[in-house]
Design a protein around this motif. Structure first.
Motif, mmCIF file in Angstrom:
data_model
loop_
_atom_site.group_PDB
_atom_site.id
_atom_site.type_symbol
_atom_site.label_atom_id
_atom_site.label_comp_id
_atom_site.label_asym_id
_atom_site.label_seq_id
_atom_site.Cartn_x
_atom_site.Cartn_y
_atom_site.Cartn_z
ATOM 1 N N ALA A 77 0.763 -1.131 0.209
ATOM 2 C CA ALA A 77 -0.164 0.072 0.111
ATOM 3 C C ALA A 77 0.937 1.353 -0.077
ATOM 4 O O ALA A 77 0.376 2.231 -0.557
ATOM 5 C CB ALA A 77 -0.789 0.122 1.168
ATOM 6 N N ARG A 80 2.097 1.832 -3.506
ATOM 7 C CA ARG A 80 1.130 2.578 -4.571
ATOM 8 C C ARG A 80 0.886 3.806 -4.199
ATOM 9 O O ARG A 80 0.616 4.614 -5.206
ATOM 10 C CB ARG A 80 -0.413 1.768 -4.057
ATOM 11 N N ASN A 81 1.107 4.327 -2.870
ATOM 12 C CA ASN A 81 0.690 5.767 -2.378
ATOM 13 C C ASN A 81 2.040 6.648 -2.674
ATOM 14 O O ASN A 81 1.849 7.798 -2.803
ATOM 15 C CB ASN A 81 0.335 5.938 -1.113
#
Length: 202
Positions: A77, A80-81
Motif C-alpha cells: 500500500a 502504491r501511494n
C-alpha cells in the motif's frame, strides 16, 4: 502547461489513477529486468575483467537484492501511494554499481560505460516516467560516469572521456525527448478515451 480539460476534477482523478497503475506496472517490470540481467553481466566480467569476476558478481547480486526490495515495495500500500519515489532508485542503483566498476577498473578506458547507455535507454523503452523524473535520471547517470572517470585519475584519458561522455549525452537527449513526446501522446490518447466514454454514458 496542462490543457483546459485538466481543470475537470473527474478527468484529473481518472488520469492520475491510470498514471499510478501504469507507473506501478512498468516499475515492477523494470525491477524484474534489473534483478535478472544484472547478475547475467558476470558473463561479460569473465570476458573483460576475469580477475574481478568474483568481486563484481557480489556487487551485481547486491544490486539485484536492493532492486528486489524496490520490486516488493511496489506491491505494498505504501508503494502504491508513493510510486513516484520508487522510480528513480531503479535507475540509480544499477548505474551506481556500473559506475563503481568503471572506477575500480580502467576508468575512461573501461567499455562498461556502454552499460550506462543501456540503463538510459531502458528509461525510455520500459519506464513510463514524467519529464522531470527522466531529466533527473539521465543527469544523474551522466554525473555518475563523470565522477567515476575523474576519481580514477591514474587511468584518465581525455579523448576516451570526451568520446564516452559525448555518446552518453546524446543518448540522454534522445531519451528525454522521446519520453516527453511519448507522455504527450499518452495524455492525448487518454483524453480522447475519457471523452468518448463520457459521450457513451450520456
Amino acid at each position: 502547461m496542462k490543457p483546459a480539460i485538466w481543470n475537470d476534477p473527474e478527468f484529473k482523478q481518472a488520469f492520475l489513477e491510470n498514471e499510478r497503475q501504469v507507473r506501478i506496472d512498468t516499475g515492477k517490470l523494470a525491477c524484474a529486468l534489473v534483478v535478472v540481467l544484472m547478475p547475467l553481466g558476470v558473463l561479460l566480467d569473465y570476458a573483460v575483467y576475469p580477475d574481478q569476476v568474483g568481486y563484481f558478481f557480489k556487487l551485481r547480486l547486491l544490486c539485484s537484492a536492493l532492486v528486489g526490495v524496490i520490486w516488493l515495495l511496489h506491491r505494498t500500500a505504501w508503494g502504491r501511494n508513493h510510486y513516484e519515489a520508487l522510480g528513480l532508485p531503479i535507475v540509480m542503483l544499477p548505474a551506481f554499481f556500473i559506475a563503481f566498476m568503471i572506477f575500480v577498473t580502467d576508468g575512461t578506458s573501461s567499455p562498461y560505460y556502454a552499460g550506462l547507455n543501456l540503463i538510459m535507454l531502458a528509461v525510455s523503452a520500459v519506464g513510463h516516467w514524467s519529464f522531470r523524473d527522466t531529466m533527473i535520471s539521465v543527469t544523474s547517470v551522466i554525473l555518475m560516469y563523470f565522477g567515476a572517470s575523474y576519481a580514477n585519475a591514474t587511468n584518465f584519458e581525455f579523448s576516451n572521456f570526451v568520446n564516452n561522455l559525448y555518446f552518453l549525452a546524446l543518448t540522454g537527449i534522445i531519451v528525454v525527448t522521446g519520453n516527453y513526446l511519448y507522455n504527450r501522446l499518452l495524455f492525448r490518447e487518454f483524453e480522447v478515451r475519457f471523452q468518448l466514454d463520457k459521450s457513451r454514458q450520456m
